[in-house]
Design a protein around this motif. Structure first.
Motif, PDB file in Angstrom:
ATOM      1  N   ALA A 177       0.844  -1.199   0.000  1.00 55.66           N
ATOM      2  CA  ALA A 177       0.000   0.000   0.000  1.00 55.66           C
ATOM      3  C   ALA A 177       0.874   1.242   0.000  1.00 55.66           C
ATOM      4  CB  ALA A 177      -0.918   0.007   1.222  1.00 55.66           C
ATOM      5  N   SER A 178       0.483   2.209  -0.799  1.00 51.00           N
ATOM      6  CA  SER A 178       1.138   3.519  -0.761  1.00 51.00           C
ATOM      7  C   SER A 178       0.081   4.550  -0.435  1.00 51.00           C
ATOM      8  CB  SER A 178       1.795   3.840  -2.109  1.00 51.00           C
ATOM      9  OG  SER A 178       0.823   3.942  -3.132  1.00 51.00           O
ATOM     10  N   ILE A 179       0.444   5.523   0.391  1.00 50.72           N
ATOM     11  CA  ILE A 179      -0.536   6.511   0.826  1.00 50.72           C
ATOM     12  C   ILE A 179       0.131   7.874   0.914  1.00 50.72           C
ATOM     13  CG2 ILE A 179      -0.114   6.227   3.311  1.00 50.72           C
ATOM     14  CD1 ILE A 179      -3.240   6.330   3.604  1.00 50.72           C
ATOM     15  N   LYS A 180      -0.650   8.894   0.585  1.00 52.55           N
ATOM     16  CA  LYS A 180      -0.160  10.267   0.637  1.00 52.55           C
ATOM     17  C   LYS A 180      -1.142  11.084   1.468  1.00 52.55           C
ATOM     18  CE  LYS A 180       1.722  13.811  -2.480  1.00 52.55           C
ATOM     19  NZ  LYS A 180       1.921  14.185  -3.909  1.00 52.55           N
ATOM     20  N   VAL A 181      -0.642  11.659   2.562  1.00 47.43           N
ATOM     21  CA  VAL A 181      -1.496  12.424   3.460  1.00 47.43           C
ATOM     22  C   VAL A 181      -0.834  13.755   3.793  1.00 47.43           C
ATOM     23  CG1 VAL A 181      -2.599  10.404   4.503  1.00 47.43           C
ATOM     24  CG2 VAL A 181      -0.493  11.319   5.497  1.00 47.43           C
ATOM     25  N   ALA A 182      -1.675  14.711   4.169  1.00 44.54           N
ATOM     26  CA  ALA A 182      -1.188  16.021   4.619  1.00 44.54           C
ATOM     27  C   ALA A 182      -1.545  16.178   6.094  1.00 44.54           C
ATOM     28  CB  ALA A 182      -1.832  17.129   3.802  1.00 44.54           C
ATOM     29  N   ALA A 183      -0.569  16.646   6.898  1.00 44.73           N
ATOM     30  CA  ALA A 183      -0.805  16.846   8.327  1.00 44.73           C
ATOM     31  C   ALA A 183       0.128  17.920   8.845  1.00 44.73           C
ATOM     32  CB  ALA A 183      -0.575  15.542   9.091  1.00 44.73           C
ATOM     33  N   GLU A 184      -0.434  18.874   9.588  1.00 43.35           N
ATOM     34  CA  GLU A 184       0.354  19.940  10.212  1.00 43.35           C
ATOM     35  C   GLU A 184       1.229  20.671   9.197  1.00 43.35           C
ATOM     36  OE1 GLU A 184       0.123  20.929  13.323  1.00 43.35           O
ATOM     37  OE2 GLU A 184      -1.331  19.385  13.900  1.00 43.35           O
ATOM     38  N   GLY A 185       0.697  20.894   7.980  1.00 45.28           N
ATOM     39  CA  GLY A 185       1.436  21.642   6.968  1.00 45.28           C
ATOM     40  C   GLY A 185       2.474  20.839   6.221  1.00 45.28           C
ATOM     41  N   HIS A 186       2.553  19.542   6.469  1.00 43.04           N
ATOM     42  CA  HIS A 186       3.516  18.687   5.784  1.00 43.04           C
ATOM     43  C   HIS A 186       2.772  17.631   4.965  1.00 43.04           C
ATOM     44  CE1 HIS A 186       6.837  20.301   8.217  1.00 43.04           C
ATOM     45  NE2 HIS A 186       6.002  20.215   9.256  1.00 43.04           N
ATOM     46  N   VAL A 187       3.433  17.151   3.913  1.00 47.54           N
ATOM     47  CA  VAL A 187       2.880  16.076   3.099  1.00 47.54           C
ATOM     48  C   VAL A 187       3.780  14.857   3.257  1.00 47.54           C
ATOM     49  CG1 VAL A 187       2.351  15.285   0.757  1.00 47.54           C
ATOM     50  CG2 VAL A 187       1.806  17.636   1.444  1.00 47.54           C
ATOM     51  N   PHE A 188       3.177  13.719   3.539  1.00 42.97           N
ATOM     52  CA  PHE A 188       3.927  12.480   3.739  1.00 42.97           C
ATOM     53  C   PHE A 188       3.453  11.435   2.727  1.00 42.97           C
ATOM     54  CE2 PHE A 188       3.535  14.637   7.812  1.00 42.97           C
ATOM     55  CZ  PHE A 188       4.871  14.744   8.202  1.00 42.97           C
ATOM     56  N   HIS A 189       4.410  10.799   2.094  1.00 45.32           N
ATOM     57  CA  HIS A 189       4.124   9.765   1.107  1.00 45.32           C
ATOM     58  C   HIS A 189       4.846   8.496   1.568  1.00 45.32           C
ATOM     59  CE1 HIS A 189       3.947   8.481  -3.411  1.00 45.32           C
ATOM     60  NE2 HIS A 189       3.200   7.742  -2.619  1.00 45.32           N
ATOM     61  N   THR A 190       4.080   7.454   1.933  1.00 43.96           N
ATOM     62  CA  THR A 190       4.666   6.258   2.537  1.00 43.96           C
ATOM     63  C   THR A 190       4.216   5.016   1.782  1.00 43.96           C
ATOM     64  OG1 THR A 190       4.575   7.329   4.697  1.00 43.96           O
ATOM     65  CG2 THR A 190       4.904   4.960   4.682  1.00 43.96           C
ATOM     66  N   VAL A 191       5.120   4.052   1.700  1.00 47.23           N
ATOM     67  CA  VAL A 191       4.820   2.747   1.105  1.00 47.23           C
ATOM     68  C   VAL A 191       5.102   1.675   2.154  1.00 47.23           C
ATOM     69  CG1 VAL A 191       5.364   1.108  -0.738  1.00 47.23           C
ATOM     70  CG2 VAL A 191       5.438   3.574  -1.193  1.00 47.23           C
ATOM     71  N   ALA A 192       4.196   0.710   2.280  1.00 43.92           N
ATOM     72  CA  ALA A 192       4.381  -0.360   3.267  1.00 43.92           C
ATOM     73  C   ALA A 192       3.836  -1.668   2.725  1.00 43.92           C
ATOM     74  CB  ALA A 192       3.688  -0.005   4.579  1.00 43.92           C
ATOM     75  N   GLU A 193       4.464  -2.751   3.143  1.00 42.00           N
ATOM     76  CA  GLU A 193       3.968  -4.082   2.835  1.00 42.00           C
ATOM     77  C   GLU A 193       3.242  -4.633   4.053  1.00 42.00           C
ATOM     78  OE1 GLU A 193       7.222  -6.492   1.615  1.00 42.00           O
ATOM     79  OE2 GLU A 193       7.502  -5.466  -0.306  1.00 42.00           O
ATOM     80  N   GLY A 194       2.340  -5.580   3.800  1.00 47.47           N
ATOM     81  CA  GLY A 194       1.593  -6.154   4.910  1.00 47.47           C
ATOM     82  C   GLY A 194       1.071  -7.527   4.602  1.00 47.47           C
ATOM     83  N   ASN A 195       0.512  -8.149   5.632  1.00 46.45           N
ATOM     84  CA  ASN A 195      -0.103  -9.465   5.497  1.00 46.45           C
ATOM     85  C   ASN A 195      -1.530  -9.278   5.007  1.00 46.45           C
ATOM     86  OD1 ASN A 195      -0.744 -12.169   5.671  1.00 46.45           O
ATOM     87  ND2 ASN A 195      -1.123 -12.103   7.878  1.00 46.45           N
ATOM     88  N   GLY A 196      -1.668  -8.975   3.729  1.00 43.38           N
ATOM     89  CA  GLY A 196      -2.970  -8.672   3.150  1.00 43.38           C
ATOM     90  C   GLY A 196      -3.122  -7.185   2.923  1.00 43.38           C
ATOM     91  N   PRO A 197      -4.061  -6.783   2.079  1.00 46.91           N
ATOM     92  CA  PRO A 197      -4.194  -5.374   1.705  1.00 46.91           C
ATOM     93  C   PRO A 197      -4.581  -4.457   2.858  1.00 46.91           C
ATOM     94  CG  PRO A 197      -6.013  -6.681   0.835  1.00 46.91           C
ATOM     95  CD  PRO A 197      -5.009  -7.652   1.339  1.00 46.91           C
ATOM     96  N   VAL A 198      -5.401  -4.936   3.784  1.00 49.53           N
ATOM     97  CA  VAL A 198      -5.827  -4.085   4.893  1.00 49.53           C
ATOM     98  C   VAL A 198      -4.660  -3.831   5.837  1.00 49.53           C
ATOM     99  CG1 VAL A 198      -7.398  -3.869   6.850  1.00 49.53           C
ATOM    100  CG2 VAL A 198      -8.211  -4.855   4.706  1.00 49.53           C
ATOM    101  N   ASN A 199      -3.897  -4.870   6.132  1.00 47.40           N
ATOM    102  CA  ASN A 199      -2.738  -4.702   6.991  1.00 47.40           C
ATOM    103  C   ASN A 199      -1.712  -3.761   6.351  1.00 47.40           C
ATOM    104  OD1 ASN A 199       0.213  -6.313   7.783  1.00 47.40           O
ATOM    105  ND2 ASN A 199      -1.084  -5.493   9.403  1.00 47.40           N
ATOM    106  N   ALA A 200      -1.515  -3.901   5.045  1.00 47.10           N
ATOM    107  CA  ALA A 200      -0.587  -3.012   4.347  1.00 47.10           C
ATOM    108  C   ALA A 200      -1.052  -1.565   4.417  1.00 47.10           C
ATOM    109  CB  ALA A 200      -0.443  -3.461   2.894  1.00 47.10           C
ATOM    110  N   LEU A 201      -2.344  -1.332   4.204  1.00 48.80           N
ATOM    111  CA  LEU A 201      -2.895   0.021   4.268  1.00 48.80           C
ATOM    112  C   LEU A 201      -2.781   0.584   5.678  1.00 48.80           C
ATOM    113  CD1 LEU A 201      -4.360   2.208   2.627  1.00 48.80           C
ATOM    114  CD2 LEU A 201      -6.531   1.110   3.242  1.00 48.80           C
TER     115      LEU A 201
END
Length: 535
Positions: A422-446
């Motif tokens: 899963a890769s996700i891009k979020v904005a928080a406190e004026g910053h943008v974070f783009h993270t990629v993670a693997e997991g045991n299934g799509p929900v865990n990865a997200l």
């Protein structure tokens, strides 16, 4: 009878586990035990130590209950063995449970034909087993299996079985309608005869619902002197189920005037607890359940609705708010408002919403629940919804986008390897974070990707974890395009456990909604705790 005390004994974690399609995890058992304790149940039976790995784990670290007596279940010693050397009885004797219920046969026919044991030996088995428990400081209860059938065929032997338990020190002897075939007039007659030699404060009743009379049979026994009542949440149990405590408790208290451990405040939580229990088991709550069903106080437009508006008692046997329910046609009336304000108090919300805000929130809840959102089993999502609707929810982060990839590959040895990323891009406190993670299934990865992104700003999210995940298909006729409801249970290192819900035709989207609420609730809770400490 008015004001007399009854003791409530719940067998959900054992009898309920025998329901087709029900499988309790250790976490389920702990959560349900605490719900029962909060409700005011006197005895919470946890199951049978030694019977299966789940019960072994549960009894190895039993839940801490504030008032209920945590109880174990088992059987009397086997023929030809002493109580101290019986491997089935051993876990009960050395276990942590303060009370133990032993099942033993009270029917001579069952003893001789089903067990193949001499009738006198069965009486010794009962007496020896109860005495062994009492000698170790346990509160001993004796469940007289097949009691009513046994009494009809040989009342003398059934009486002897009860007397053997009482003489050995049993705190309670419980009359069991094991096959659920006894009718109320029979239960009343036989219980009355038993009450002539067993004191009421030692006499209990345990009924099954095979003729649809479990609740009526339990009431009949109480009216004839039984003072302990056994049953399960929502009537779960093998075959047709057990006596439903959710129906029994308000009937015994509100209709017959008995006292129980369930306070008026506990009664007001009855509807919530009943529906929370169903949601935890991924079962659809019975809309037509007495007292707590969504239709229990529902009135269609027309003569009834008009009459109810003027005189509710014409078509309602009690005020629905007493059991935490509400009147369907008057959803924005004072009862609905009081229920909502009560939930606000439970959440620690120090707000006084206007009538318009309350009405808008009630309509929002009804509309969302019509779409499949279930808040009785997801209190954290309910709090997030309320705070957002009232404009008091901080904006912790904004989702910009996410993507989930599932890949199946084969290695050189043709072994299957499944990969979720899963890769996700979020904005928080004026910053943008783009993270990629693997997991045991799509929900865990997200889940991993979202918390990794936000932990730069909110480091406490690192100790948060997803501990349970349930999915229900809401529109099965739509096939693979069905709308699904996801309920997620989360926990953190501070011991908090909370549930959130998401609904969508896309299971990943539904899962994200539940994950998002879980994170927001944790942040809100921590912010509130910090503010309280500062004050």
């Amino acid at each position: 009878m008015s004001g007399e005390r009854l003791w409530l004994y719940d067998t959900t974690l054992r009898d309920g586990a025998q329901t087709q399609g029900v499988d309790f995890s250790v976490a389920d058992k702990a959560k349900i035990a605490r719900l029962l304790d909060e409700l005011g149940i006197d005895y919470v039976e946890g199951g049978w130590p030694g019977a299966n790995p789940t019960d072994d784990q549960f009894f190895a670290k039993p839940p801490q209950l504030a008032r209920a007596t945590f109880t174990a279940f088992g059987m009397t010693r086997r023929a030809g063995r002493s109580a101290d050397n019986d491997p089935v009885l051993a876990p009960l004797l050395r276990g942590q449970a303060k009370a133990v219920t032993l099942v033993g046969k009270s029917s001579r026919e069952q003893v001789e034909q089903a067990l193949g044991v001499e009738s006198d030996e069965n009486l010794r088995m009962i007496a020896d087993s109860v005495a062994a428990l009492v000698a170790r400081g346990k509160e001993a209860l004796f469940d007289a299996e097949h009691f009513f059938d046994g009494w009809k065929k040989d009342a003398g032997y059934a009486r002897a079985a009860l007397q053997a338990a009482l003489d050995a020190g049993a705190r309670w002897v419980v009359l069991c309608d094991t096959n659920g075939g006894t009718l109320p007039h029979e239960v009343a007659r036989i219980t009355g005869e038993v009450a002539a030699f067993v004191p009421s404060d030692k006499l209990g009743i345990h009924t099954h619902d095979d003729t649809g009379n479990a609740v009526a049979n339990a009431i009949a026994a109480v009216m004839e002197g039984a003072r302990q009542v056994q049953g399960t949440l929502n009537g779960l149990g093998e075959r047709c189920g057990n006596a439903n405590l959710v129906s029994l408790v308000p009937t015994l208290v509100l209709k017959l005037g008995f006292q129980t451990g369930v306070s008026p405040a506990g009664l007001k939580r009855l509807t919530q607890i009943s529906r929370t229990f169903d949601e935890r088991l991924n079962r659809t709550p019975n809309r037509h359940a007495p007292y707590v069903g969504a239709s229990a106080f529902a009135h269609k437009a027309g003569l009834h609705a008009s009459a109810v508006a003027k005189s509710p008692h014409f078509y309602e046997h009690l005020d629905p708010a007493v059991v935490g329910n509400s009147r369907e046609v008057l959803v924005s009336d004072q009862a609905g408002r009081s229920n909502l304000l009560s939930r606000f108090a439970e959440m620690g919300l120090a707000v006084s919403p206007s009538d318009e805000q309350v009405q808008d929130l009630l309509q929002t809840i009804k509309a969302r629940e019509a779409e499949g959102w279930a808040y009785d089993g997801a209190a954290a999502s309910f709090e997030v919804l309320v705070r957002r609707s009232l404009g008091i929810l901080p904006s912790y982060f904004e989702l910009l986008r996410y993507r989930v990839i599932n890949e199946r590959r084969f290695d050189a040895r043709s072994h299957v390897a499944d990969l979720s990323e899963a890769s996700i891009k979020v904005a928080a406190e004026g910053h943008v974070f783009h993270t990629v993670a693997e997991g045991n299934g799509p929900v865990n990865a997200l889940d991993q990707a979202l918390r990794q992104a936000l932990s730069h700003i909110y480091p406490s999210l690192r100790d948060m974890q997803l501990v349970d995940y349930k999915v229900r298909i809401l529109t099965p006729s739509a096939g693979t395009a069905a709308v699904t409801r996801v309920i997620i249970e989360s926990a953190d290192e501070d011991g908090r456990v909370w549930q959130t819900v998401g609904v969508s035709g896309n299971i990943i989207d539904a899962s994200y909604a539940a994950l998002c609420d879980a994170i927001i609730w944790k942040l809100v809770t921590e912010q509130r705790a910090s503010a309280a400490e500062a004050a």
